[in-house]
Design a protein around this motif. Structure first.
Motif, PDB file in Angstrom:
ATOM      1  N   GLY A 160       0.807  -1.219   0.000  1.00 43.22           N
ATOM      2  CA  GLY A 160       0.000   0.000   0.000  1.00 43.22           C
ATOM      3  C   GLY A 160       0.833   1.259   0.000  1.00 43.22           C
ATOM      4  N   PHE A 161       2.151   1.093   0.258  1.00 38.72           N
ATOM      5  CA  PHE A 161       3.053   2.234   0.276  1.00 38.72           C
ATOM      6  C   PHE A 161       4.202   2.011  -0.706  1.00 38.72           C
ATOM      7  N   LYS A 162       4.851   3.093  -1.082  1.00 37.65           N
ATOM      8  CA  LYS A 162       6.058   3.024  -1.891  1.00 37.65           C
ATOM      9  C   LYS A 162       7.073   3.995  -1.313  1.00 37.65           C
ATOM     10  N   LEU A 163       8.314   3.878  -1.772  1.00 39.60           N
ATOM     11  CA  LEU A 163       9.377   4.733  -1.266  1.00 39.60           C
ATOM     12  C   LEU A 163       9.590   5.919  -2.201  1.00 39.60           C
ATOM     13  N   GLU A 164       9.662   7.085  -1.619  1.00 41.89           N
ATOM     14  CA  GLU A 164       9.970   8.305  -2.366  1.00 41.89           C
ATOM     15  C   GLU A 164      11.383   8.737  -1.985  1.00 41.89           C
ATOM     16  N   GLU A 165      12.276   8.744  -2.968  1.00 40.07           N
ATOM     17  CA  GLU A 165      13.671   9.121  -2.710  1.00 40.07           C
ATOM     18  C   GLU A 165      13.789  10.640  -2.701  1.00 40.07           C
ATOM     19  N   LEU A 166      14.408  11.156  -1.657  1.00 38.41           N
ATOM     20  CA  LEU A 166      14.525  12.600  -1.483  1.00 38.41           C
ATOM     21  C   LEU A 166      15.906  13.079  -1.880  1.00 38.41           C
ATOM     22  N   ASP A 167      16.007  14.358  -2.095  1.00 40.28           N
ATOM     23  CA  ASP A 167      17.286  14.951  -2.486  1.00 40.28           C
ATOM     24  C   ASP A 167      18.114  15.264  -1.245  1.00 40.28           C
ATOM     25  N   LEU A 168      18.237  14.254  -0.361  1.00 35.26           N
ATOM     26  CA  LEU A 168      19.007  14.396   0.866  1.00 35.26           C
ATOM     27  C   LEU A 168      19.957  13.222   0.973  1.00 35.26           C
ATOM     28  N   VAL A 169      21.226  13.501   1.150  1.00 36.68           N
ATOM     29  CA  VAL A 169      22.238  12.454   1.177  1.00 36.68           C
ATOM     30  C   VAL A 169      22.179  11.708   2.504  1.00 36.68           C
ATOM     31  N   ALA A 170      22.151  10.385   2.437  1.00 36.04           N
ATOM     32  CA  ALA A 170      22.186   9.530   3.615  1.00 36.04           C
ATOM     33  C   ALA A 170      23.551   8.872   3.708  1.00 36.04           C
ATOM     34  N   ALA A 171      23.740   8.029   4.718  1.00 34.38           N
ATOM     35  CA  ALA A 171      25.020   7.342   4.864  1.00 34.38           C
ATOM     36  C   ALA A 171      25.315   6.492   3.637  1.00 34.38           C
ATOM     37  N   LYS A 172      24.245   5.889   3.085  1.00 32.41           N
ATOM     38  CA  LYS A 172      24.384   5.104   1.856  1.00 32.41           C
ATOM     39  C   LYS A 172      23.236   5.484   0.936  1.00 32.41           C
ATOM     40  N   GLY A 173      23.520   6.171  -0.133  1.00 33.36           N
ATOM     41  CA  GLY A 173      22.490   6.602  -1.067  1.00 33.36           C
ATOM     42  C   GLY A 173      21.798   7.868  -0.598  1.00 33.36           C
ATOM     43  N   ARG A 174      20.472   7.903  -0.778  1.00 33.44           N
ATOM     44  CA  ARG A 174      19.680   9.074  -0.392  1.00 33.44           C
ATOM     45  C   ARG A 174      18.582   8.672   0.583  1.00 33.44           C
ATOM     46  N   LYS A 175      18.136   9.646   1.346  1.00 35.02           N
ATOM     47  CA  LYS A 175      17.075   9.390   2.314  1.00 35.02           C
ATOM     48  C   LYS A 175      15.765   9.115   1.579  1.00 35.02           C
ATOM     49  N   LYS A 176      14.918   8.292   2.231  1.00 40.74           N
ATOM     50  CA  LYS A 176      13.637   7.908   1.629  1.00 40.74           C
ATOM     51  C   LYS A 176      12.533   8.054   2.662  1.00 40.74           C
ATOM     52  N   ARG A 177      11.330   8.234   2.176  1.00 44.60           N
ATOM     53  CA  ARG A 177      10.175   8.277   3.060  1.00 44.60           C
ATOM     54  C   ARG A 177       9.035   7.486   2.440  1.00 44.60           C
ATOM     55  N   LEU A 178       8.105   7.069   3.297  1.00 41.01           N
ATOM     56  CA  LEU A 178       6.944   6.296   2.843  1.00 41.01           C
ATOM     57  C   LEU A 178       5.869   7.230   2.315  1.00 41.01           C
ATOM     58  N   VAL A 179       5.340   6.904   1.141  1.00 38.37           N
ATOM     59  CA  VAL A 179       4.190   7.619   0.585  1.00 38.37           C
ATOM     60  C   VAL A 179       3.191   6.572   0.102  1.00 38.37           C
ATOM     61  N   VAL A 180       1.944   6.969  -0.004  1.00 35.23           N
ATOM     62  CA  VAL A 180       0.890   6.047  -0.429  1.00 35.23           C
ATOM     63  C   VAL A 180       1.082   5.651  -1.888  1.00 35.23           C
ATOM     64  N   ASP A 181       1.005   4.358  -2.153  1.00 36.26           N
ATOM     65  CA  ASP A 181       1.049   3.838  -3.523  1.00 36.26           C
ATOM     66  C   ASP A 181      -0.394   3.691  -4.004  1.00 36.26           C
ATOM     67  N   GLU A 182      -0.813   4.564  -4.891  1.00 35.49           N
ATOM     68  CA  GLU A 182      -2.213   4.597  -5.319  1.00 35.49           C
ATOM     69  C   GLU A 182      -2.619   3.378  -6.135  1.00 35.49           C
ATOM     70  N   THR A 183      -1.661   2.555  -6.541  1.00 37.97           N
ATOM     71  CA  THR A 183      -2.025   1.314  -7.236  1.00 37.97           C
ATOM     72  C   THR A 183      -2.386   0.207  -6.239  1.00 37.97           C
ATOM     73  N   GLU A 184      -1.866   0.292  -5.021  1.00 39.44           N
ATOM     74  CA  GLU A 184      -2.112  -0.739  -4.008  1.00 39.44           C
ATOM     75  C   GLU A 184      -3.073  -0.286  -2.908  1.00 39.44           C
ATOM     76  N   ALA A 185      -3.143   1.025  -2.679  1.00 38.42           N
ATOM     77  CA  ALA A 185      -3.963   1.541  -1.571  1.00 38.42           C
ATOM     78  C   ALA A 185      -5.433   1.134  -1.663  1.00 38.42           C
ATOM     79  N   PRO A 186      -6.069   1.154  -2.854  1.00 37.17           N
ATOM     80  CA  PRO A 186      -7.486   0.732  -2.909  1.00 37.17           C
ATOM     81  C   PRO A 186      -7.704  -0.701  -2.425  1.00 37.17           C
TER      82      PRO A 186
END
Length: 538
Positions: A160-186
């Protein structure tokens, strides 16, 4: 002497992007060549912790080393931490291999075979274990802080959720946050809806919901639905907008103290009200709360009646060799008489009071009309934004179908090849289209809810018929309807207090008009004021 090489890194990311394994192997090969050892086999562990023995390559190596005859006489590692980071497990496997005639040799931490060398190896292993725990502690601290800031730790989001990659550098890659995946949420909303309201007039549990989706070929990210997966979804607070990090110990799968949890606010898929209603229904369905004997018992108030003084359940007790039947507080049954002041009450007397109260104080024409008026107001308010929602969904569906048609036209004209990438895109478009269709159907169902079509005269006629039937008593009819209308009954020796469901009564009236005649289910309270239908006890 024939030897085996063992190289390991902790994560698959290290294996894919790091140079550690090639460097370990190069150094071990050079060391073997300088010391005249022949490398018989190499074991590579690409992504496994050394704190336990759940490592495929490691187990294969130990199995080979203990076979008869053994293909090698020693296992070469870069450092002892590559072999194990647990002092006890290190000693167990070293002893096992030693009995089989195979030594463990580190090219950077060489020790002798005498007692002093054995003690040194154990000390080094102890320091490796300490360092591993310290690293884990600092890593967890960083991950908890990352979660507090609203970012997601991990690679696989909940369904029901997907990862949104942000323009913020993390220890490995970039930071991510959970957002609703409209293909799975219904689909998630559909699961909650079916569990809460049933389907086609039937109650659905986790097992039935799983079967429902499996029969229609709708998978859970390619996997079949199971009772456990549905149950876990219904329990996950992430769906009401509260994702919890650090809830369980990763290794033991045991729950951690709530003080160690990190709660992250995210976009919700279902409302908190829906989630709490589902939680209440799950609790009520639990065998520990409502055992099968409660449902099957011929006693009218079994499972519904509680003591108004101490809150304990009131169960059937008998006297005079079974000639007299009473409802008695469980506290008084299990302890001394003075433990609770609520007296026992005759079964037939209290049953009659409850049924009369339901008939004379709940199913009255005035109260039923008021229930209908309130529910229609709620429906009108809920439907006010549904036209706009349906319009948005239809527009998106039209755009999606146009995009799909353009894609197929491009393939038919030979502009695009139908390769794996295009196939995957077509599947995503189809999945989104199916999700939109489900959501549109849900909006239509809510808007066309037939309760809104009930008239006051129909509800009044139903109430009159139901009151007459309840007063007749006998059979399973009173119990079936009482259990669906009433959720709790309290008796304190002087008063009877009931609380229950408002919409269930109106649904029953609707089904009576439609001729479906089944016991309804619902969830809205109809007796918020405990004093509104109290019945006398004498």
């Amino acid at each position: 002497m024939a030897v085996a090489l063992y190289a390991r890194v902790s994560t698959t990311r290290q294996a894919d992007k790091d140079l550690s394994i090639p460097d370990q192997l190069r150094q071990m090969r050079d060391w073997c060549q300088r010391n005249g050892y022949s490398v018989g086999k190499e074991y590579i562990e690409a992504g496994a912790s050394a704190t336990d023995d759940k490592r495929p390559a490691f187990q294969a190596m130990v199995s080979d080393a203990t076979a008869k005859p053994a293909p090698f006489e020693a296992i070469i590692v870069h450092s002892l931490s590559r072999f194990f980071r647990d002092m006890v497990e290190f000693a167990i496997y070293e002893r096992l291999l030693k009995k089989a005639g195979a030594k463990v040799i580190s090219i950077t931490q060489q020790t002798s075979d005498d007692p002093a060398g054995e003690m040194l190896r154990h000390m080094l292993s102890m320091f490796d274990e300490y360092q591993s725990k310290e690293n884990g502690k600092h890593t967890l601290r960083a991950m908890k802080e990352n979660a507090r800031q609203g970012y997601f730790n991990g690679s696989r989001p909940p369904f029901g959720f997907k990862l949104e990659e942000l323009d913020l550098v993390a220890a490995k890659g970039r930071k991510k946050r959970l957002v609703v995946d409209e293909t799975e949420a219904p689909t998630v909303r559909r699961v909650f809806e079916i569990y809460l309201h049933g389907l086609n007039g039937e109650e659905f549990g986790s097992k039935q919901i799983a079967a429902y989706f499996n029969e229609r070929g709708q998978t859970l990210r390619g996997s079949a639905w199971t009772r456990t997966r549905v149950h876990n979804m219904l329990c996950d607070t992430a769906y009401m907008g509260e994702y919890v990090f650090n809830k369980k110990n990763i290794r033991t799968r045991t729950a951690k103290p709530e003080a160690e949890w990190v709660k992250v606010k995210i976009e919700a898929i279902v409302t908190p009200e829906v989630f709490r209603a589902v939680a209440a229904k799950r609790h009520q369905r639990s065998p520990e709360v409502t055992p099968a004997r409660v449902v099957n018992s011929p006693t009218l108030l079994t499972g519904l009646l509680h003591c108004g003084n101490c809150g304990a359940g009131m169960t059937l007790a008998t006297g005079k060799g079974g000639r007299y039947r009473y409802y008695k507080c469980n506290t008084r049954i299990g302890k001394s008489i003075g433990a609770c002041t609520t007296p026992a009450v005759r079964v037939d007397k209290l049953d009659l009071i409850v049924l009369n109260a339901l008939a004379d104080k709940v199913l009255t024409p005035e109260r039923l009309k008021e229930m209908l008026r309130e529910l229609k107001q709620r429906l009108k308010k809920a439907h006010s934004g549904q036209d706009d929602q349906a319009r948005v969904l239809r527009r998106e569906l039209a755009e999606l179908e146009a995009a799909t048609n353009r894609l197929y036209e491009a393939v038919e004209k030979g502009v695009l090849p139908m390769d794996e990438t295009l196939t995957a895109r077509a599947q995503r478009l189809k999945g989104r289209r199916d999700a939109l269709m489900i959501e549109l159907a849900g909006v239509r169902r809510a808007k066309e809810m037939p309760i809104a079509m009930l008239t006051a005269s129909q509800v009044e006629a139903f109430g009159t018929a139901l009151r007459a039937r309840l007063r007749q008593g006998g059979g399973s009819f009173p119990k079936r309807y009482l259990r669906h209308f009433v959720s709790d009954i309290r008796f304190d020796g002087a008063r009877v207090m009931m609380s229950g469901r408002k919409a269930a009564i109106l649904t029953a009236a609707l089904e009576n008009e439609m001729g479906t005649a089944r016991v309804p289910t619902s969830s809205l309270s109809w007796l918020p004021d405990l004093g509104s239908n109290q019945g006398p006890t004498d």
